[in-house]
Design an enzyme around this catalytic site. Structure first.
Site, PDB file in Angstrom:
ATOM      1  N   GLN A 187       0.824  -1.214   0.000  1.00 20.26           N
ATOM      2  CA  GLN A 187       0.000   0.000   0.000  1.00 20.26           C
ATOM      3  C   GLN A 187       0.855   1.259   0.000  1.00 20.26           C
ATOM      4  O   GLN A 187       2.067   1.193   0.234  1.00 20.26           O
ATOM      5  CB  GLN A 187      -0.901   0.007   1.237  1.00 20.26           C
ATOM      6  CG  GLN A 187      -0.155  -0.201   2.540  1.00 20.26           C
ATOM      7  CD  GLN A 187      -0.956  -0.944   3.597  1.00 20.26           C
ATOM      8  OE1 GLN A 187      -2.163  -0.980   3.539  1.00 20.26           O
ATOM      9  NE2 GLN A 187      -0.274  -1.544   4.562  1.00 20.26           N
ATOM     10  N   HIS A 193      -9.160   3.062  19.566  1.00 15.13           N
ATOM     11  CA  HIS A 193      -8.609   1.848  20.189  1.00 15.13           C
ATOM     12  C   HIS A 193      -9.356   1.449  21.460  1.00 15.13           C
ATOM     13  O   HIS A 193      -9.597   0.261  21.695  1.00 15.13           O
ATOM     14  CB  HIS A 193      -7.107   2.038  20.467  1.00 15.13           C
ATOM     15  CG  HIS A 193      -6.306   2.119  19.206  1.00 15.13           C
ATOM     16  ND1 HIS A 193      -5.563   3.217  18.858  1.00 15.13           N
ATOM     17  CD2 HIS A 193      -6.161   1.243  18.183  1.00 15.13           C
ATOM     18  CE1 HIS A 193      -4.984   3.006  17.684  1.00 15.13           C
ATOM     19  NE2 HIS A 193      -5.334   1.824  17.250  1.00 15.13           N
ATOM     20  N   GLU A 253       0.503  -8.653  11.447  1.00 10.91           N
ATOM     21  CA  GLU A 253       0.429  -7.482  10.551  1.00 10.91           C
ATOM     22  C   GLU A 253       1.102  -7.864   9.232  1.00 10.91           C
ATOM     23  O   GLU A 253       2.221  -8.374   9.225  1.00 10.91           O
ATOM     24  CB  GLU A 253       1.127  -6.283  11.223  1.00 10.91           C
ATOM     25  CG  GLU A 253       1.432  -5.105  10.328  1.00 10.91           C
ATOM     26  CD  GLU A 253       0.185  -4.424   9.743  1.00 10.91           C
ATOM     27  OE1 GLU A 253      -0.691  -4.003  10.502  1.00 10.91           O
ATOM     28  OE2 GLU A 253       0.119  -4.327   8.492  1.00 10.91           O
ATOM     29  N   ASN A 288       0.353 -12.732   6.635  1.00 12.41           N
ATOM     30  CA  ASN A 288      -0.988 -12.480   6.149  1.00 12.41           C
ATOM     31  C   ASN A 288      -2.000 -13.006   7.185  1.00 12.41           C
ATOM     32  O   ASN A 288      -1.994 -14.198   7.513  1.00 12.41           O
ATOM     33  CB  ASN A 288      -1.133 -13.219   4.802  1.00 12.41           C
ATOM     34  CG  ASN A 288      -2.494 -13.013   4.192  1.00 12.41           C
ATOM     35  OD1 ASN A 288      -3.509 -13.001   4.891  1.00 12.41           O
ATOM     36  ND2 ASN A 288      -2.522 -12.847   2.895  1.00 12.41           N
ATOM     37  N   GLY A 289      -2.861 -12.123   7.672  1.00 17.48           N
ATOM     38  CA  GLY A 289      -3.809 -12.491   8.724  1.00 17.48           C
ATOM     39  C   GLY A 289      -4.796 -13.562   8.290  1.00 17.48           C
ATOM     40  O   GLY A 289      -5.240 -14.374   9.105  1.00 17.48           O
ATOM     41  N   ASP A 332      -8.306  -5.365  13.560  1.00 19.71           N
ATOM     42  CA  ASP A 332      -8.007  -3.930  13.490  1.00 19.71           C
ATOM     43  C   ASP A 332      -7.451  -3.638  12.095  1.00 19.71           C
ATOM     44  O   ASP A 332      -6.284  -3.269  11.937  1.00 19.71           O
ATOM     45  CB  ASP A 332      -6.993  -3.560  14.590  1.00 19.71           C
ATOM     46  CG  ASP A 332      -6.706  -2.074  14.613  1.00 19.71           C
ATOM     47  OD1 ASP A 332      -7.389  -1.320  13.902  1.00 19.71           O
ATOM     48  OD2 ASP A 332      -5.781  -1.675  15.341  1.00 19.71           O
ATOM     49  N   PRO A 366      -6.591  -4.440  -0.139  1.00 20.26           N
ATOM     50  CA  PRO A 366      -6.030  -5.635   0.503  1.00 20.26           C
ATOM     51  C   PRO A 366      -6.798  -6.115   1.736  1.00 20.26           C
ATOM     52  O   PRO A 366      -6.747  -7.290   2.087  1.00 20.26           O
ATOM     53  CB  PRO A 366      -4.605  -5.211   0.907  1.00 20.26           C
ATOM     54  CG  PRO A 366      -4.460  -3.768   0.591  1.00 20.26           C
ATOM     55  CD  PRO A 366      -5.657  -3.314  -0.187  1.00 20.26           C
TER      56      PRO A 366
HETATM   57  N1  SPD Z   1     -11.131   4.487   7.848  1.00 24.07           N
HETATM   58  C1  SPD Z   1     -10.359   3.895   8.909  1.00 24.07           C
HETATM   59  C2  SPD Z   1     -10.735   2.497   9.183  1.00 24.07           C
HETATM   60  C3  SPD Z   1     -10.114   1.960  10.425  1.00 24.07           C
HETATM   61  C4  SPD Z   1      -8.760   1.486  10.182  1.00 24.07           C
HETATM   62  N2  SPD Z   1      -8.102   0.936  11.291  1.00 24.07           N
HETATM   63  C5  SPD Z   1      -7.359   1.890  11.991  1.00 24.07           C
HETATM   64  C6  SPD Z   1      -6.124   1.322  12.559  1.00 24.07           C
HETATM   65  C7  SPD Z   1      -5.868   1.867  13.901  1.00 24.07           C
HETATM   66  N3  SPD Z   1      -5.114   0.937  14.689  1.00 24.07           N
END
Ligand code: SPD
Length: 289
Positions: free
Chosen positions: A36, A67, A111, A143-144, A162, A169
């Protein structure tokens, strides 16, 4: 903001369906990883921020809204919280919130993009904070989807997704087959949590996420809050469990452990946030299609 930044200030906008969601500031770094386009930005109002493919992901002074809303309804209510899985979350904010609980023995953070972690550690260390050096955190650059597919049944007490928005992706993180695998690897009495977009700006995507969760789990419900930097500012997170909607009922000892450390989350806030479901969303979720 310092003088040099003041002079060079400009705007970055996230574009979505004819609306721009922007912050004034300055680009610190831009690069393309194998996955990305990554931008690190210093904004006037919300501090340093991370964008992926032109979409706001997080910012120093708004990340707690995101969070805390994603993590605490799940961790306060799951029967056990020994082993946690986070898919995505490369800025470290979700891991930081999980690791506040003494009961948590391990957090696997999966991640896909190593650069997101490296750049977050370098430019946004305030978000991951002490999580990066906590011995309970296991970071894997993988890859999750594959991770979940290859994990044995009943492996985790809590699963947190998250991810970025379900375009590009991250799309598969919201698919039926992936979420079904998540249920398979969740222990009985466990809680699943995912970010589930804005009911306003991403209305149909939001509805689809909640409906798919309801097909897979016995119970699934969205909770609504705000993240000022995201499209419309109104955001949602969805929680799922089996047998009972246990995510609605925080365990008192955990509430005591965590509430003082939170800026947004509290037992009272959570109760209200599950109940602020807009009427049209409730109707759309009830429709059979
Ligand atoms: N448009 C944002 C969507 C949420 C993406 N995740 C945010 C990561 C923060 N840890």
């Amino acid at each position: 903001m310092n003088k040099e930044l003041e002079e060079k200030a400009h705007w970055i906008d996230e574009y979505h369906e004819g609306v721009r969601y922007g912050l004034e500031g300055k680009v610190i770094l831009e690069e393309s990883s194998p996955f990305q386009h990554i931008t690190i930005y210093e904004s006037k109002k919300y501090g340093k921020a991370l964008l992926l493919d032109g979409c706001w992901m997080t910012a120093e002074k708004s990340e707690k809204c995101y969070h805390e809303s994603l993590i605490h309804p799940a961790l306060c209510s799951s029967k056990q919280i020994n082993n946690i899985l986070i898919i995505g979350g490369g800025d470290g904010g979700s891991a930081r919130e999980c690791l506040r609980y003494q009961e948590v023995k391990s957090v696997d953070l999966i991640e896909i993009d190593q650069r997101v972690i490296e750049l977050s550690k370098k430019y946004l260390p305030i978000i991951g904070e002490k999580a990066w050096s906590d011995a309970r955190l296991n970071v894997k650059i993988k890859n999750g989807i594959d991770w979940v597919k290859n994990t044995e049944n009943n492996a985790y007490d809590v699963i947190i997704i998250d991810g970025a928005d379900p375009i590009g992706p991250s799309k598969k993180l919201y698919s039926y087959s992936f979420l079904k695998d998540c249920k398979r690897i969740l222990k009985p009495g466990g809680v699943f949590a995912t970010q589930s977009e804005s009911p306003e700006s991403f209305h149909q995507i939001h509805i689809n996420i909640v409906k798919v969760l309801r097909q897979i789990f016995d119970y699934a419900d969205p909770l609504y809050g705000f993240v000022s930097i995201y499209p419309s500012g109104l955001w949602s997170w969805s929680f799922a469990s089996m047998e009972k909607p246990i995510y609605m009922y925080p365990i008192e000892s955990r509430v005591k452990e965590i509430a003082e450390k939170c800026q947004i989350w509290s037992e009272r806030w959570q109760k209200g946030a599950f109940n602020t479901i807009p009427a049209f969303i409730e109707r759309d979720l009830a429709k059979n299609d």
